[in-house]
Each structure stands twice: as C-alpha cells, then as structure tokens.
Design a protein around this motif. Structure first.
Motif, PDB file in Angstrom:
ATOM      1  N   GLY A   7       0.826  -1.196   0.000  1.00  0.00           N
ATOM      2  CA  GLY A   7       0.000   0.000   0.000  1.00  0.00           C
ATOM      3  C   GLY A   7       0.861   1.248   0.000  1.00  0.00           C
ATOM      4  N   ILE A   8       0.226   2.397  -0.079  1.00  0.00           N
ATOM      5  CA  ILE A   8       0.920   3.680  -0.086  1.00  0.00           C
ATOM      6  C   ILE A   8       0.377   4.542   1.050  1.00  0.00           C
ATOM      7  CG2 ILE A   8       1.327   5.813  -1.406  1.00  0.00           C
ATOM      8  CD1 ILE A   8       2.737   3.489  -2.658  1.00  0.00           C
ATOM      9  N   TYR A   9       1.282   5.161   1.822  1.00  0.00           N
ATOM     10  CA  TYR A   9       0.908   6.105   2.874  1.00  0.00           C
ATOM     11  C   TYR A   9       1.102   7.501   2.322  1.00  0.00           C
ATOM     12  CZ  TYR A   9       1.131   8.918   7.089  1.00  0.00           C
ATOM     13  OH  TYR A   9       0.916   9.877   8.030  1.00  0.00           O
ATOM     14  N   GLU A  10       0.043   8.307   2.379  1.00  0.00           N
ATOM     15  CA  GLU A  10       0.138   9.670   1.881  1.00  0.00           C
ATOM     16  C   GLU A  10      -0.890  10.539   2.596  1.00  0.00           C
ATOM     17  OE1 GLU A  10       0.634  11.757  -2.464  1.00  0.00           O
ATOM     18  OE2 GLU A  10      -0.744  10.085  -2.308  1.00  0.00           O
ATOM     19  N   ASN A  11      -0.467  11.667   3.082  1.00  0.00           N
ATOM     20  CA  ASN A  11      -1.345  12.619   3.768  1.00  0.00           C
ATOM     21  C   ASN A  11      -2.118  11.982   4.927  1.00  0.00           C
ATOM     22  OD1 ASN A  11      -0.571  14.643   1.955  1.00  0.00           O
ATOM     23  ND2 ASN A  11      -2.171  14.070   0.514  1.00  0.00           N
ATOM     24  N   GLY A  12      -1.459  11.148   5.708  1.00  0.00           N
ATOM     25  CA  GLY A  12      -2.088  10.561   6.884  1.00  0.00           C
ATOM     26  C   GLY A  12      -2.999   9.376   6.607  1.00  0.00           C
ATOM     27  N   ARG A  13      -3.026   8.887   5.371  1.00  0.00           N
ATOM     28  CA  ARG A  13      -3.897   7.755   5.026  1.00  0.00           C
ATOM     29  C   ARG A  13      -3.085   6.659   4.352  1.00  0.00           C
ATOM     30  NH1 ARG A  13      -9.605   9.172   2.761  1.00  0.00           N
ATOM     31  NH2 ARG A  13      -9.885   7.221   3.830  1.00  0.00           N
ATOM     32  N   ILE A  14      -3.493   5.423   4.568  1.00  0.00           N
ATOM     33  CA  ILE A  14      -2.874   4.272   3.909  1.00  0.00           C
ATOM     34  C   ILE A  14      -3.877   3.732   2.903  1.00  0.00           C
ATOM     35  CG2 ILE A  14      -1.980   1.942   4.189  1.00  0.00           C
ATOM     36  CD1 ILE A  14      -1.077   2.750   6.995  1.00  0.00           C
ATOM     37  N   THR A  15      -3.460   3.657   1.646  1.00  0.00           N
ATOM     38  CA  THR A  15      -4.295   3.107   0.579  1.00  0.00           C
ATOM     39  C   THR A  15      -3.688   1.771   0.162  1.00  0.00           C
ATOM     40  OG1 THR A  15      -4.754   5.341  -0.188  1.00  0.00           O
ATOM     41  CG2 THR A  15      -5.273   3.546  -1.696  1.00  0.00           C
ATOM     42  N   LEU A  16      -4.439   0.691   0.342  1.00  0.00           N
ATOM     43  CA  LEU A  16      -3.948  -0.640  -0.013  1.00  0.00           C
ATOM     44  C   LEU A  16      -4.090  -0.865  -1.508  1.00  0.00           C
ATOM     45  CD1 LEU A  16      -5.473  -2.733   2.913  1.00  0.00           C
ATOM     46  CD2 LEU A  16      -3.205  -1.697   2.762  1.00  0.00           C
ATOM     47  N   GLU A  17      -3.089  -1.502  -2.115  1.00  0.00           N
ATOM     48  CA  GLU A  17      -3.115  -1.771  -3.547  1.00  0.00           C
ATOM     49  C   GLU A  17      -3.836  -3.070  -3.888  1.00  0.00           C
ATOM     50  OE1 GLU A  17       0.819  -1.479  -5.148  1.00  0.00           O
ATOM     51  OE2 GLU A  17       1.025   0.618  -4.564  1.00  0.00           O
ATOM     52  N   GLU A  18      -4.151  -3.871  -2.881  1.00  0.00           N
ATOM     53  CA  GLU A  18      -4.880  -5.121  -3.100  1.00  0.00           C
ATOM     54  C   GLU A  18      -5.725  -5.421  -1.866  1.00  0.00           C
ATOM     55  OE1 GLU A  18      -1.886  -8.585  -2.494  1.00  0.00           O
ATOM     56  OE2 GLU A  18      -0.760  -6.914  -3.368  1.00  0.00           O
ATOM     57  N   THR A  19      -6.687  -6.295  -2.019  1.00  0.00           N
ATOM     58  CA  THR A  19      -7.571  -6.654  -0.919  1.00  0.00           C
ATOM     59  C   THR A  19      -6.889  -7.678  -0.018  1.00  0.00           C
ATOM     60  OG1 THR A  19      -9.459  -6.318  -2.365  1.00  0.00           O
ATOM     61  CG2 THR A  19      -9.859  -7.539  -0.345  1.00  0.00           C
ATOM     62  N   GLU A  24     -11.810 -10.405   8.207  1.00  0.00           N
ATOM     63  CA  GLU A  24     -12.227 -10.428   9.609  1.00  0.00           C
ATOM     64  C   GLU A  24     -11.381  -9.445  10.406  1.00  0.00           C
ATOM     65  OE1 GLU A  24     -11.753 -14.417  10.955  1.00  0.00           O
ATOM     66  OE2 GLU A  24     -12.932 -15.248   9.323  1.00  0.00           O
ATOM     67  N   ARG A  25     -11.730  -9.249  11.646  1.00  0.00           N
ATOM     68  CA  ARG A  25     -10.953  -8.384  12.536  1.00  0.00           C
ATOM     69  C   ARG A  25      -9.569  -9.003  12.710  1.00  0.00           C
ATOM     70  NH1 ARG A  25     -11.769  -4.702  17.000  1.00  0.00           N
ATOM     71  NH2 ARG A  25     -10.235  -5.134  18.621  1.00  0.00           N
ATOM     72  N   SER A  26      -8.526  -8.218  12.452  1.00  0.00           N
ATOM     73  CA  SER A  26      -7.153  -8.719  12.517  1.00  0.00           C
ATOM     74  C   SER A  26      -6.237  -7.667  13.104  1.00  0.00           C
ATOM     75  CB  SER A  26      -6.641  -9.061  11.110  1.00  0.00           C
ATOM     76  OG  SER A  26      -7.427 -10.051  10.517  1.00  0.00           O
ATOM     77  N   GLU A  27      -5.177  -8.129  13.739  1.00  0.00           N
ATOM     78  CA  GLU A  27      -4.132  -7.228  14.206  1.00  0.00           C
ATOM     79  C   GLU A  27      -3.265  -6.875  13.002  1.00  0.00           C
ATOM     80  OE1 GLU A  27      -0.284  -8.014  16.771  1.00  0.00           O
ATOM     81  OE2 GLU A  27      -2.069  -7.936  18.035  1.00  0.00           O
ATOM     82  N   VAL A  28      -2.837  -5.619  12.919  1.00  0.00           N
ATOM     83  CA  VAL A  28      -2.091  -5.146  11.766  1.00  0.00           C
ATOM     84  C   VAL A  28      -0.782  -4.526  12.227  1.00  0.00           C
ATOM     85  CG1 VAL A  28      -2.125  -3.531   9.827  1.00  0.00           C
ATOM     86  CG2 VAL A  28      -4.232  -4.681  10.519  1.00  0.00           C
ATOM     87  N   LEU A  29       0.311  -4.843  11.543  1.00  0.00           N
ATOM     88  CA  LEU A  29       1.611  -4.223  11.764  1.00  0.00           C
ATOM     89  C   LEU A  29       1.941  -3.443  10.499  1.00  0.00           C
ATOM     90  CD1 LEU A  29       3.505  -7.300  13.216  1.00  0.00           C
ATOM     91  CD2 LEU A  29       2.461  -5.439  14.488  1.00  0.00           C
ATOM     92  N   VAL A  30       2.376  -2.208  10.653  1.00  0.00           N
ATOM     93  CA  VAL A  30       2.686  -1.373   9.497  1.00  0.00           C
ATOM     94  C   VAL A  30       4.179  -1.072   9.500  1.00  0.00           C
ATOM     95  CG1 VAL A  30       2.220   0.819   8.347  1.00  0.00           C
ATOM     96  CG2 VAL A  30       0.383  -0.356   9.583  1.00  0.00           C
ATOM     97  N   THR A  31       4.843  -1.329   8.364  1.00  0.00           N
ATOM     98  CA  THR A  31       6.259  -1.041   8.189  1.00  0.00           C
ATOM     99  C   THR A  31       6.394  -0.038   7.054  1.00  0.00           C
ATOM    100  OG1 THR A  31       6.830  -3.291   8.865  1.00  0.00           O
ATOM    101  CG2 THR A  31       8.522  -2.040   7.704  1.00  0.00           C
ATOM    102  N   PHE A  32       7.107   1.047   7.289  1.00  0.00           N
ATOM    103  CA  PHE A  32       7.266   2.069   6.261  1.00  0.00           C
ATOM    104  C   PHE A  32       8.609   1.903   5.565  1.00  0.00           C
ATOM    105  CE2 PHE A  32       4.219   3.863   9.189  1.00  0.00           C
ATOM    106  CZ  PHE A  32       3.286   4.428   8.344  1.00  0.00           C
ATOM    107  N   THR A  33       8.595   1.952   4.233  1.00  0.00           N
ATOM    108  CA  THR A  33       9.817   1.926   3.427  1.00  0.00           C
ATOM    109  C   THR A  33       9.787   3.121   2.493  1.00  0.00           C
ATOM    110  OG1 THR A  33       8.801   0.553   1.726  1.00  0.00           O
ATOM    111  CG2 THR A  33       9.975  -0.591   3.483  1.00  0.00           C
TER     112      THR A  33
END
Length: 71
Positions: A7-19, A24-33
């Motif tokens: 996905g892409i992070y821009e202006n405080g939002r993360i837009t995923l490129e795929e589903t 279901e409800r899941s824990e998410v870890l975000v890594t920025f590159t």
C-alpha cells in the motif's frame, strides 16, 4: 495467518493496492519503506559481468563418459 499487502501512505492515510486475504478483525503491523521514484532508477552499466562469466567449453553438449551405459 500472516499476509503481506502492499500500500501507499500519503497525507495521513494508507491506501492498499490489493484486498487483504482475511476481511475479519485482525491485528495489523505497518512497516514504512522509502518509495523509489521511477525516474531515479540507476542506469545499467554494460560489461558488469566481464571477467566473472566464462565461456562454456566446446564439448559442453557432448555425452558424458560416465553415462554411456545408460544411453
């Protein structure tokens, strides 16, 4: 279950490129590159493998003596 979704992070939002595979409800870890700009690609250098890559011998395709009984 672990899954990676680009996905892409821009202006405080993360837009995923795929589903994501699980909706279901899941824990998410975000890594920025860092995003590489396509115009900043390193120019290819010709002859980079010179001296590393060697020519095959002339008899490369010839049958091996060790396998004569199987041929």
């Amino acid at each position: 279950m672990l899954a990676t979704v680009k996905g892409i992070y821009e202006n405080g939002r993360i837009t995923l490129e795929e589903t994501p595979p699980s909706l279901e409800r899941s824990e998410v870890l975000v890594t920025f590159t860092k995003v590489r700009a396509s115009s900043q690609k390193k120019k290819r250098e010709f002859g980079i493998g010179k001296g590393i890559v060697k020519n095959m011998s002339a008899d490369f395709d010839e049958p091996l003596d060790d396998l004569k009984e199987y041929m």
